[in-house]
Write a protein that holds these residues in place. Structure first.
Motif, PDB file in Angstrom:
ATOM      1  N   TYR A 136       0.876  -1.177   0.000  1.00 58.54           N
ATOM      2  CA  TYR A 136       0.000   0.000   0.000  1.00 58.54           C
ATOM      3  C   TYR A 136       0.908   1.221   0.000  1.00 58.54           C
ATOM      4  N   GLU A 156       0.188   4.974 -12.783  1.00 62.61           N
ATOM      5  CA  GLU A 156      -0.769   4.277 -11.932  1.00 62.61           C
ATOM      6  C   GLU A 156      -0.312   4.212 -10.475  1.00 62.61           C
ATOM      7  N   SER A 194      -2.936   4.142  -2.783  1.00 61.00           N
ATOM      8  CA  SER A 194      -3.445   3.076  -3.653  1.00 61.00           C
ATOM      9  C   SER A 194      -2.718   1.773  -3.365  1.00 61.00           C
TER      10      SER A 194
END
Length: 703
Positions: A458, A555, A560
């Protein structure tokens, strides 16, 4: 010739009127019913044969001079006499049959010559279809009506328009059928179409009253091609009828293609739609690329020849092009084989050269197929037969003509200039000259660090951005793994408990006996804790060296979750760049291990990098380690793909080069393709060709 009598013509021969040739002179045909062959006759040949019954050559020639405007010579009559003898069109008197048999055997040649001729081309008659074609002709009136052709034309426009709109689905069907079963279906479809093609010729000829003696297979270099004997069509005096018969096969295939394409557009997915696709795709290709080509003696050639009214079109264009070539090379003042105007002059030459080049490509392709699909030894021998017969043979025949014309060539004088050019070309071919080769290559920094996401990560924070300069040891990302953190805390707690139990074991007799077990568990917990600490370090990656961030994944955003082994960023060092390429085996012997090379980038501003060689692989690559250099990916290495891995078709060797000094591009570069220009040792083209031929010979014969 004037001292002997003329052998009489066979009584079963027939002379037929054939209108006029392209030049305007009248023409006739001589029909041989025994062989079902027609021979085209010009005006002079017809006049000679019309007076052949006079028996004496001088009487025949004198009658022609007095009764016509022609002035034949004894050589003209001798040439026609030889033609009649060669094609067995004369009656043989008693005692001459042995001589005829000897001439026949001489024409047949040796056993080896017979095998070569029959390997290159032979016919195999299978059926006598005349009765069947006569019955089918009564039911085929619909397909020869104007309404049917107008309807087919409208269907063609409709089908092609809608096919263009569904081209992706159509082309994907083609790819889906590239399998063993798909190839079998293609073979069946081509067989059906070619049978229909031949019946198209036969039915059209039967409508005009022609006889169809045989149908079967003709083998061109062992490749089967259907044929129909429609020689009787030459009886037809109307050229339009002959053109219709010649075009009937192509028209039949095009009609099948049009209606099959319409069926493919309308039918649902399934077996019938697949059949429609096979009939449409194979028919369009086989008809337009093969049958309609005027460069081989297929339908397209006979259609063009008959439409122009030019008999023996190929040979006449070949003779004219050879005359023009001798005129250009040697400056010979000889008259052309026939008089052609400016446009026709260049068209004849262009058509001859186009035919030669087309046949060269076709014959080399067939030779390659023979080589790959036969037993290797047999394949090499058949390959040599094709090259010698179709390529070297015609060249040698032309050279022999030049030898016989040596006095005329010397008189013209241009041969000296040609000899100088030939000598320079030979020197260029034989002398060792400096060379180079161009290879597709990939450039990347010698120091390159790719940061991958660990498992169950994470992202808490990113410390870098695209193009940022970083120092060695500088933090790049901050990540965490709840599962790993929980495992680490549990292990710490368990280790503390085991340590407390071990320390209190000396105050209790029972615990003292279990001290060894407790110590072992505590040591295991410490070891596991060390391992977990190392794993947690992966969640806080740092730069391994000073460099620049050349790529950050868009990304990768704070807050995230990341996939395991997901590329997060790439760091390129400030040092030199390396370039990797694959060198073909043929150039390996010409590689100088101290050679320099130049890498040309594919960027908008192509910068050239001067490189020196670092290493060359000792063995050929068994698997391509740089997939960007595969032919399918835009490189120059032909590969076979299996399970996502690439295997070179031919032997290639990995070579690595490095820039001579550090490079600092204005824009960050992580991995870039380009062209590597590599200097090779001086060598002659002849020796390179000889070395490659020897390598093929050595490899294929299994030495």
């Amino acid at each position: 010739m004037t001292e002997c009598k003329l052998d009489p013509l066979r009584e079963d021969l027939a002379l037929l009127d054939d209108g006029r040739l392209a030049g305007g002179q009248p023409a006739w045909k001589l029909f041989d019913p025994l062989k079902n062959r027609f021979y085209q006759l010009d005006w002079l040949s017809f006049e000679i044969l019309s007076r052949w019954h006079m028996g004496q050559p001088e009487r025949v020639l004198e009658a022609i001079r007095q009764q016509t405007t022609l002035q034949p010579s004894e050589e003209d009559l001798a040439a026609l006499y030889q033609f009649l003898q060669q094609h067995e069109l004369l009656q043989l008197p008693a005692g001459r049959h042995a001589d005829s048999l000897a001439r026949y055997r001489q024409l047949q040649g040796s056993v080896g010559s017979w095998l070569i001729h029959n390997y290159l081309f032979f016919r195999l008659p299978l059926v006598r279809p005349d009765a069947l074609v006569s019955r089918l002709a009564a039911y085929s009136q619909l397909f020869f009506s104007a309404r049917f052709y107008w309807l087919t034309l409208m269907v063609a426009v409709f089908s092609l328009w809608h096919l263009g709109r569904q081209w992706d689905a159509y082309s994907s069907t083609l790819v889906d059928l590239f399998s063993l079963q798909g190839l079998l279906y293609y073979g069946l479809a081509i067989t059906f179409v070619k049978v229909a093609h031949e019946f198209g010729h036969a039915l059209c000829a039967k409508r005009f009253g022609c006889h169809i003696p045989t149908m079967g297979l003709a083998f061109l270099v062992l490749w089967p091609v259907a044929y129909t004997d429609t020689n009787d069509v030459w009886r037809l005096p109307d050229k339009k009828q002959r053109l219709l018969v010649s075009s009937a096969g192509i028209i039949t295939e095009l009609c099948i293609a049009v209606w099959a394409t319409l069926c493919w557009l309308w039918l649902p997915d399934g077996g019938l739609r697949t059949v429609a696709f096979l009939l449409s795709s194979t028919t369009w290709v086989s008809t337009l690329l093969i049958n309609a080509s005027p460069f081989m003696r297929f339908d397209g050639y006979f259609i063009l020849s008959d439409a122009l009214g030019v008999v023996n079109l190929h040979q006449r264009c070949f003779d004219y092009a050879r005359w023009h070539m001798r005129r250009v090379l040697f400056g010979l003042p000889d008259a052309p084989p026939e008089q052609l105007s400016g446009v026709h002059h260049w068209l004849a030459i262009a058509f001859a050269w186009a035919t030669w080049l087309y046949r060269l490509v076709v014959f080399l392709g067939i030779a390659a197929l023979v080589y790959h699909f036969f037993i290797k030894l047999v394949g090499i021998l058949l390959f040599l037969v094709e090259i010698i017969w179709f390529v070297a043979g015609p060249v040698w025949k032309e050279i022999k003509v030049w030898i016989t014309m040596k006095p005329q060539i010397q008189a013209a004088g241009r041969y000296r200039f040609l000899l100088v050019l030939l000598a320079l070309g030979s020197l260029f071919w034989l002398l060792p000259l400096p060379g180079h080769t161009r290879l597709a290559a990939v450039m990347y920094p010698a120091q390159l660090q790719t940061v991958y996401a660990p498992a169950d990560a994470y992202l808490l924070q990113s410390h870098i951005r695209q193009g940022q300069v970083v120092k060695a040891g500088q933090p790049l990302f901050a990540m965490t793994s709840p599962q790993l953190r929980q495992t680490f805390l549990l292990n710490e707690q368990r280790g503390s408990q085991l340590a407390a139990q071990e320390n209190g074991a000396s105050f209790d007799d029972a615990s003292r006996r279990d001290w060894d077990v407790l110590n072992s568990k505590w040591q295991h917990a410490r070891s596991e804790g060390g391992y977990l600490q190392k794993e947690m370090v992966k969640y806080f990656p740092v730069a391994s060296f000073a460099g620049r961030v050349v790529n950050v994944s868009p990304e990768v955003q704070p807050g995230s979750w990341l996939s395991a082994r997901e590329p997060m960023a790439v760091i390129a060092g400030h040092g030199p760049y390396e370039v990797v390429a694959y060198l073909p085996e043929a150039n390996l012997a010409l590689l100088d291990h101290g050679a320099e090379a130049v890498f040309i980038r594919n960027a908008v501003l192509p910068v050239k990098l001067v490189l020196h060689m670092v290493s060359v692989a000792a063995d050929a690559e068994s698997e391509l380690s740089v997939p960007e250099l595969a032919l399918d990916a835009g490189g120059d290495v032909a590969v076979r793909s299996r399970n996502g891995r690439f295997y070179p078709e031919k032997a290639v060797y990995k070579v690595v080069f490095r820039s001579q000094e550090p490079v600092d591009f204005s824009q960050p570069v992580a991995r870039e393709r380009g062209v590597l220009v590599l200097a090779l040792k001086p060598s002659s083209t002849f020796m390179v060709w000889l070395r490659e031929s020897a390598a093929v010979f050595y490899r294929e014969f299994g030495f």
